[in-house]
Design an enzyme around this catalytic site. Structure first.
Site, mmCIF file in Angstrom:
data_model
loop_
_atom_site.group_PDB
_atom_site.id
_atom_site.type_symbol
_atom_site.label_atom_id
_atom_site.label_comp_id
_atom_site.label_asym_id
_atom_site.label_seq_id
_atom_site.Cartn_x
_atom_site.Cartn_y
_atom_site.Cartn_z
ATOM 1 N N ARG A 125 0.823 -1.235 0.000
ATOM 2 C CA ARG A 125 0.000 0.000 0.000
ATOM 3 C C ARG A 125 0.846 1.270 0.000
ATOM 4 N NH1 ARG A 125 -3.511 -2.840 3.759
ATOM 5 N NH2 ARG A 125 -5.153 -3.809 2.542
ATOM 6 N N LYS A 147 2.863 11.089 -11.612
ATOM 7 C CA LYS A 147 2.051 10.162 -12.404
ATOM 8 C C LYS A 147 2.851 8.886 -12.589
ATOM 9 C CE LYS A 147 -1.000 12.969 -15.251
ATOM 10 N NZ LYS A 147 -1.326 13.380 -16.633
ATOM 11 N N GLU A 189 9.118 17.061 -25.464
ATOM 12 C CA GLU A 189 8.403 17.496 -24.247
ATOM 13 C C GLU A 189 8.900 18.871 -23.783
ATOM 14 O OE1 GLU A 189 5.783 15.954 -22.982
ATOM 15 O OE2 GLU A 189 5.994 13.771 -23.157
ATOM 16 N N LYS A 231 6.543 22.612 -14.883
ATOM 17 C CA LYS A 231 5.761 21.442 -14.467
ATOM 18 C C LYS A 231 5.424 21.526 -12.979
ATOM 19 C CE LYS A 231 4.788 16.684 -14.885
ATOM 20 N NZ LYS A 231 4.967 15.425 -15.575
ATOM 21 N N GLU A 241 -4.937 16.473 -11.802
ATOM 22 C CA GLU A 241 -5.511 16.742 -13.127
ATOM 23 C C GLU A 241 -7.014 16.990 -13.132
ATOM 24 O OE1 GLU A 241 -3.316 14.849 -16.365
ATOM 25 O OE2 GLU A 241 -5.281 14.434 -17.248
ATOM 26 N N ARG A 245 -3.683 20.996 -15.069
ATOM 27 C CA ARG A 245 -2.682 19.968 -15.402
ATOM 28 C C ARG A 245 -2.949 19.358 -16.778
ATOM 29 N NH1 ARG A 245 0.468 15.588 -11.554
ATOM 30 N NH2 ARG A 245 1.690 14.725 -13.263
ATOM 31 N N ASN A 249 -0.930 17.621 -21.091
ATOM 32 C CA ASN A 249 -1.259 16.529 -22.012
ATOM 33 C C ASN A 249 -1.310 16.994 -23.468
ATOM 34 O OD1 ASN A 249 -1.602 14.798 -19.816
ATOM 35 N ND2 ASN A 249 -3.738 15.404 -19.571
ATOM 36 N N HIS A 252 -0.778 14.704 -26.383
ATOM 37 C CA HIS A 252 -0.653 13.335 -25.887
ATOM 38 C C HIS A 252 -1.800 12.415 -26.294
ATOM 39 C CE1 HIS A 252 2.643 14.982 -23.642
ATOM 40 N NE2 HIS A 252 2.881 13.853 -23.014
ATOM 41 N N HIS A 256 -0.673 9.190 -27.864
ATOM 42 C CA HIS A 256 -0.918 7.860 -27.288
ATOM 43 C C HIS A 256 -1.587 6.940 -28.314
ATOM 44 C CE1 HIS A 256 -0.834 9.388 -22.834
ATOM 45 N NE2 HIS A 256 0.358 9.225 -23.340
ATOM 46 N N HIS A 269 8.003 7.716 -27.356
ATOM 47 C CA HIS A 269 6.901 8.508 -26.799
ATOM 48 C C HIS A 269 6.995 9.971 -27.259
ATOM 49 C CE1 HIS A 269 3.890 9.921 -23.959
ATOM 50 N NE2 HIS A 269 4.752 10.813 -23.511
HETATM 51 P P1 NAD Z 1 12.707 5.028 -22.078
HETATM 52 O O1 NAD Z 1 12.572 4.970 -20.629
HETATM 53 O O2 NAD Z 1 12.262 3.862 -22.884
HETATM 54 O O3 NAD Z 1 14.214 5.377 -22.435
HETATM 55 C C1 NAD Z 1 14.593 5.459 -23.792
HETATM 56 C C2 NAD Z 1 15.809 4.574 -24.094
HETATM 57 O O4 NAD Z 1 16.966 5.222 -23.572
HETATM 58 C C3 NAD Z 1 15.768 3.205 -23.459
HETATM 59 O O5 NAD Z 1 16.298 2.269 -24.347
HETATM 60 C C4 NAD Z 1 16.683 3.354 -22.248
HETATM 61 O O6 NAD Z 1 17.282 2.146 -21.834
HETATM 62 C C5 NAD Z 1 17.728 4.300 -22.774
HETATM 63 N N1 NAD Z 1 18.404 5.113 -21.782
HETATM 64 C C6 NAD Z 1 17.895 5.691 -20.674
HETATM 65 N N2 NAD Z 1 18.817 6.484 -20.101
HETATM 66 C C7 NAD Z 1 19.937 6.367 -20.836
HETATM 67 C C8 NAD Z 1 21.229 6.959 -20.753
HETATM 68 N N3 NAD Z 1 21.503 7.885 -19.846
HETATM 69 N N4 NAD Z 1 22.140 6.602 -21.675
HETATM 70 C C9 NAD Z 1 21.839 5.717 -22.657
HETATM 71 N N5 NAD Z 1 20.637 5.158 -22.808
HETATM 72 C C10 NAD Z 1 19.695 5.482 -21.906
HETATM 73 O O7 NAD Z 1 11.889 6.276 -22.690
HETATM 74 P P2 NAD Z 1 11.656 7.773 -22.183
HETATM 75 O O8 NAD Z 1 11.498 8.551 -23.417
HETATM 76 O O9 NAD Z 1 12.643 8.181 -21.169
HETATM 77 O O10 NAD Z 1 10.249 7.674 -21.424
HETATM 78 C C11 NAD Z 1 9.071 7.348 -22.113
HETATM 79 C C12 NAD Z 1 8.032 6.871 -21.123
HETATM 80 O O11 NAD Z 1 7.736 7.922 -20.205
HETATM 81 C C13 NAD Z 1 6.733 6.460 -21.743
HETATM 82 O O12 NAD Z 1 6.316 5.240 -21.209
HETATM 83 C C14 NAD Z 1 5.771 7.556 -21.350
HETATM 84 O O13 NAD Z 1 4.445 7.115 -21.258
HETATM 85 C C15 NAD Z 1 6.334 7.968 -20.024
HETATM 86 N N6 NAD Z 1 5.971 9.324 -19.603
HETATM 87 C C16 NAD Z 1 5.470 9.485 -18.358
HETATM 88 C C17 NAD Z 1 5.163 10.755 -17.879
HETATM 89 C C18 NAD Z 1 4.673 10.927 -16.478
HETATM 90 O O14 NAD Z 1 4.260 12.046 -16.119
HETATM 91 N N7 NAD Z 1 4.744 9.922 -15.651
HETATM 92 C C19 NAD Z 1 5.355 11.866 -18.708
HETATM 93 C C20 NAD Z 1 5.879 11.673 -19.985
HETATM 94 C C21 NAD Z 1 6.198 10.384 -20.419
HETATM 95 N N1 GLY Z 2 2.978 14.294 -18.542
HETATM 96 C C1 GLY Z 2 1.686 14.776 -18.157
HETATM 97 C C2 GLY Z 2 1.574 15.041 -16.702
HETATM 98 O O1 GLY Z 2 2.493 14.808 -15.945
HETATM 99 O O2 GLY Z 2 0.546 15.495 -16.270
#
Ligand code: NAD
Ligand code: GLY
Length: 333
Positions: A125, A147, A189, A231, A241, A245, A249, A252, A256, A269
């Site tokens: 939890r 998130k 982003e 942010k 949200e 907030r 998006n 997005h 998505h 992404h």
């Molecule tokens: P990712 O986590 O897949 O990383 C991209 C690639 O880079 C991967 O292959 C990873 O292994 C590699 N990598 C990471 N750090 C590295 C480094 N320092 N050196 C070399 N390689 C490295 O992708 P991302 O673009 O970081 O994140 C995308 C994800 O984030 C999606 O799932 C998306 O939905 C999510 N997201 C979440 C939020 C939120 O608010 N929680 C906001 C935006 C995106």
């Molecule tokens: N990436 C959208 C949010 O954090 O609200």
């Protein structure tokens, strides 16, 4: 610019936390965790790619400060941001007797951050966790704001929770090992913040694209600092949200849909969001809400960062079906 190290506070009463950003910070991780009285027993959730580059530095720093640390490596890729991977994390934590007095640490990009955050939100939890984002995208967006989620085969991030970390530690030096495509995707982003909140920042991006693309530390620090501040400001007003907030998006919903339709991992992404931002702009322009010049400037800036601006070839019906599954979908009477 002299922003070599800095802190931004995300002010959410008892859920407040600092975002610490700068260079060469991983070595001091143990000390930072001591500073926030983080649990002594830690599971580092990461993937083989990131662990290969930065795992030893993190482990050494934690050991120096007396933390007891295990490592959970999950496979690399968006397609592994899944319930199956989440279950493997729970298995490890239960088998190794992790309890409520322990904590999780997310070391990686947004995929690792989102799944580790959701594991922290739900295991027993809720246990405390820290974000150490290592991609541009995760440093400017996903590590901040709480998130957390995993994907379902029918849609992105459909299973998740709002759950804030105790600390976000952003070391921009980790970005040097990123593949070029990940650099471009992360900048999408950053552009988003300029569009939704800050004209001056948007203009700075137009003028600084070559510095940012060459990973100039001053340019990166400015981009990270401004993005995280925007942010944090938004999340402080609207953590869950209910209102403003939703601006975060931007691009997005369509983005998505691209990710779901193409199969997770096919489009990055950030690439899908870039394309989604242009589509949203065009719709807005057609409805008379925004001017053609805005669409043109946003499209031109995304192109400068080598980002896609034209959607992949699916029918309108396929896009609409995918977007109806978006968690933000609401029927208007
Ligand atoms: P990712 O986590 O897949 O990383 C991209 C690639 O880079 C991967 O292959 C990873 O292994 C590699 N990598 C990471 N750090 C590295 C480094 N320092 N050196 C070399 N390689 C490295 O992708 P991302 O673009 O970081 O994140 C995308 C994800 O984030 C999606 O799932 C998306 O939905 C999510 N997201 C979440 C939020 C939120 O608010 N929680 C906001 C935006 C995106
Ligand atoms: N990436 C959208 C949010 O954090 O609200």
């Amino acid at each position: 610019m002299s922003e070599k190290i800095g802190t931004i506070k995300v002010g959410l009463q008892e859920r407040s936390y600092p975002i610490i950003f700068g260079q060469n910070l991983l070595k001091g991780l143990g000390q930072q965790l001591e500073g926030i009285s983080f649990p002594r027993k830690i599971a580092v959730i990461t993937n083989p790619t990131v662990f290969g580059f930065y795992g030893q530095t993190v482990i050494d720093s934690l050991a120096e400060s007396g933390f007891q640390c295990s490592v959970i490596e999950i496979p690399d890729g968006e397609e592994f941001k899944s319930l199956a991977t989440l279950e493997s994390i729970y298995d490890f934590l239960i088998e190794k007797n992790f309890d409520r007095g322990s904590g999780l640490l997310a070391l990686g990009g947004g995929v690792v951050g989102d799944i580790a955050g959701y594991a922290a939100a739900t295991f027993l939890r809720g246990v405390p966790y820290v974000q150490i984002p290592t991609t541009i995208l995760s440093q400017v967006d996903s590590s901040v704001g709480g998130k957390t989620a995993v994907n379902h085969r029918l849609g992105k991030n459909l299973i998740g929770a709002f759950y804030q970390p105790k600390l976000v530690l952003i070391d921009i030096d980790t970005l040097r090992t990123l593949e070029q495509r990940e650099v471009y995707a992360g900048i999408a982003e950053v552009v988003k913040y300029g569009v939704i909140r800050d004209k001056i920042f948007f203009r700075w991006l137009e003028d600084s694209s070559s510095d940012l693309l060459s990973l100039n530390p001053d340019a990166l620090l400015h981009a990270v600092k401004r993005s995280c501040q925007i942010k944090a400001d938004i999340v402080e007003i609207d953590e869950r949200e209910g209102s403003v907030r939703a601006l975060l998006n931007y691009g997005h919903t369509f983005g998505h849909a691209i990710e779901s339709l193409c199969g997770y991992g096919e489009w990055r992404h950030g690439e899908a969001v870039a394309c989604g931002m242009v589509v949203a702009c065009r719709i807005s322009q057609n409805l008379g809400f925004s001017a053609e010049i805005s669409t043109n400037r946003i499209t031109a800036l995304l192109r400068k960062f080598h980002l896609p601006v034209d959607p992949p070839d699916f029918t309108l019906g396929q896009y609409v079906t995918a977007m109806r599954r978006d968690k933000k979908f609401a029927k208007v009477a």
